[in-house]
Design a protein around this motif. Structure first.
Motif, PDB file in Angstrom:
ATOM      1  N   THR A   1      43.442  46.739  40.232  1.00  0.00           N
ATOM      2  CA  THR A   1      43.126  48.158  40.008  1.00  0.00           C
ATOM      3  C   THR A   1      44.259  48.874  39.271  1.00  0.00           C
ATOM      4  O   THR A   1      44.124  50.028  38.904  1.00  0.00           O
TER       5      THR A   1
ATOM      6  N   ASN B   1      37.730  49.966  37.723  1.00  0.00           N
ATOM      7  CA  ASN B   1      38.029  49.475  39.062  1.00  0.00           C
ATOM      8  C   ASN B   1      39.119  50.330  39.706  1.00  0.00           C
ATOM      9  O   ASN B   1      40.312  50.196  39.401  1.00  0.00           O
TER      10      ASN B   1
ATOM     11  N   ASN C   1      36.715  44.039  33.636  1.00  0.00           N
ATOM     12  CA  ASN C   1      37.364  44.754  34.731  1.00  0.00           C
ATOM     13  C   ASN C   1      38.495  45.596  34.157  1.00  0.00           C
ATOM     14  O   ASN C   1      39.445  45.068  33.572  1.00  0.00           O
TER      15      ASN C   1
END
Length: 292
Positions: free
Chosen positions: A22, A185, A242
């Motif tokens: 993240t 994310n 991502n």
């Protein structure tokens, strides 16, 4: 600054969201990251102009993420240097009465980009297997003949819906649309901090709803649904990426770089050449204009 390698973000095998980053450190200051973004988005805008003139490809950029993941500001900053004629942004919220009278993909088909243009989906057709999967009672609003009760919204139903989404994406890529699917994310801690900042700022707290906290309580359910959706629909035609979203400037630069570095590999994308007659008379046309 650390180079951005698409392979570090592209999802090409089964994933567990808990294993995905993240946050990523590009070893650069925020100011340097923002300057680099400015360079990339200018090149991306120029490439879009070429794509517009070429007229054989379209681009669909899809953005999904939890609330406060930074979708709006990322879209604003990444596409800032586009010619407005070449890009349209669509945000998919709860379906309208008219949209509910059609199948769930109908409203997404209507907003697909024509060849030569970009379309941005801020929340996407994946809402139909994310929000509705967390809240299956929403499916009853679609008035599907075979769905009488929530118990009918079973595994077979979701399997079919995922198959339909993959077929939808395969169909449009076959006809010239290049798809990017970005999962912003965000960590749960960072979402909490952003919600607090949203409440603290007068020019931001209008965005807050008590429902935000109810949805936050379902964090783990959403994460499981995202993980399943990504694993079922990450294909070579329509890959997922991502995007570590805890740091907004970094996320913006990563997205812009993925878009540009991927699209520049389409070496057939060129401006059309003038026809021979027009080309051979350029000097005449120029002289005519200069002597008006």
């Amino acid at each position: 600054m650390k180079d951005i390698d698409i392979k570090d973000y592209k999802i090409d095998s089964k994933i567990a969201i808990s294993d995905l980053k993240t946050r990523v450190n590009l070893h650069a200051s925020e100011k340097k990251i923002e300057k680099e973004l400015e360079k990339v988005r200018i090149k991306l805008g120029e490439l879009q102009n070429t794509m517009y003139a070429h007229g054989k490809y379209a681009v669909l950029a899809c953005f999904q993420g939890m609330d406060t993941a930074g979708k709006d500001s990322l879209i604003r900053e990444v596409f800032k240097d586009f010619n407005v004629r070449g890009v349209n942004c669509h945000s998919f919220k709860s379906p309208t009465d008219l949209e509910l009278k059609h199948d769930y993909l109908w409203r997404h088909y209507l907003r697909l980009p024509p060849r030569g243009k970009f379309a941005i989906f801020n929340r996407t057709h994946y809402e139909n297997v994310l929000v509705t999967r967390v809240h299956p009672a929403y499916i009853l609003n679609e008035n599907i003949p075979t769905i009488k009760t929530v118990s009918d919204v079973n595994d077979a139903f979701w399997n079919k819906r995922f198959e339909e989404i993959v077929n939808f994406e395969n169909h449009i890529t076959t006809n010239g649309t290049i798809i990017f699917k970005f999962f912003l994310n965000l960590s749960k801690d960072e979402q909490r901090d952003r919600l607090i900042r949203r409440l603290d700022k007068k020019n931001k707290n209008w965005k807050f709803s008590p429902d935000d906290l109810k949805e936050r309580e379902l964090w783990d359910v959403y994460q499981n649904c995202y993980e399943d959706a990504i694993n079922r629909t990450a294909t070579s035609n329509a890959p997922w990426y991502n995007i570590p979203a805890d740091d907004k400037p970094t996320a913006r630069l990563i997205v812009a770089t993925i878009l540009y570095n991927t699209l520049k590999t389409y070496t057939d994308m060129k401006e059309p050449e003038l026809d021979q007659e027009t080309y051979s008379n350029i000097k005449t046309y120029k002289s005519q204009l200069e002597n008006e």
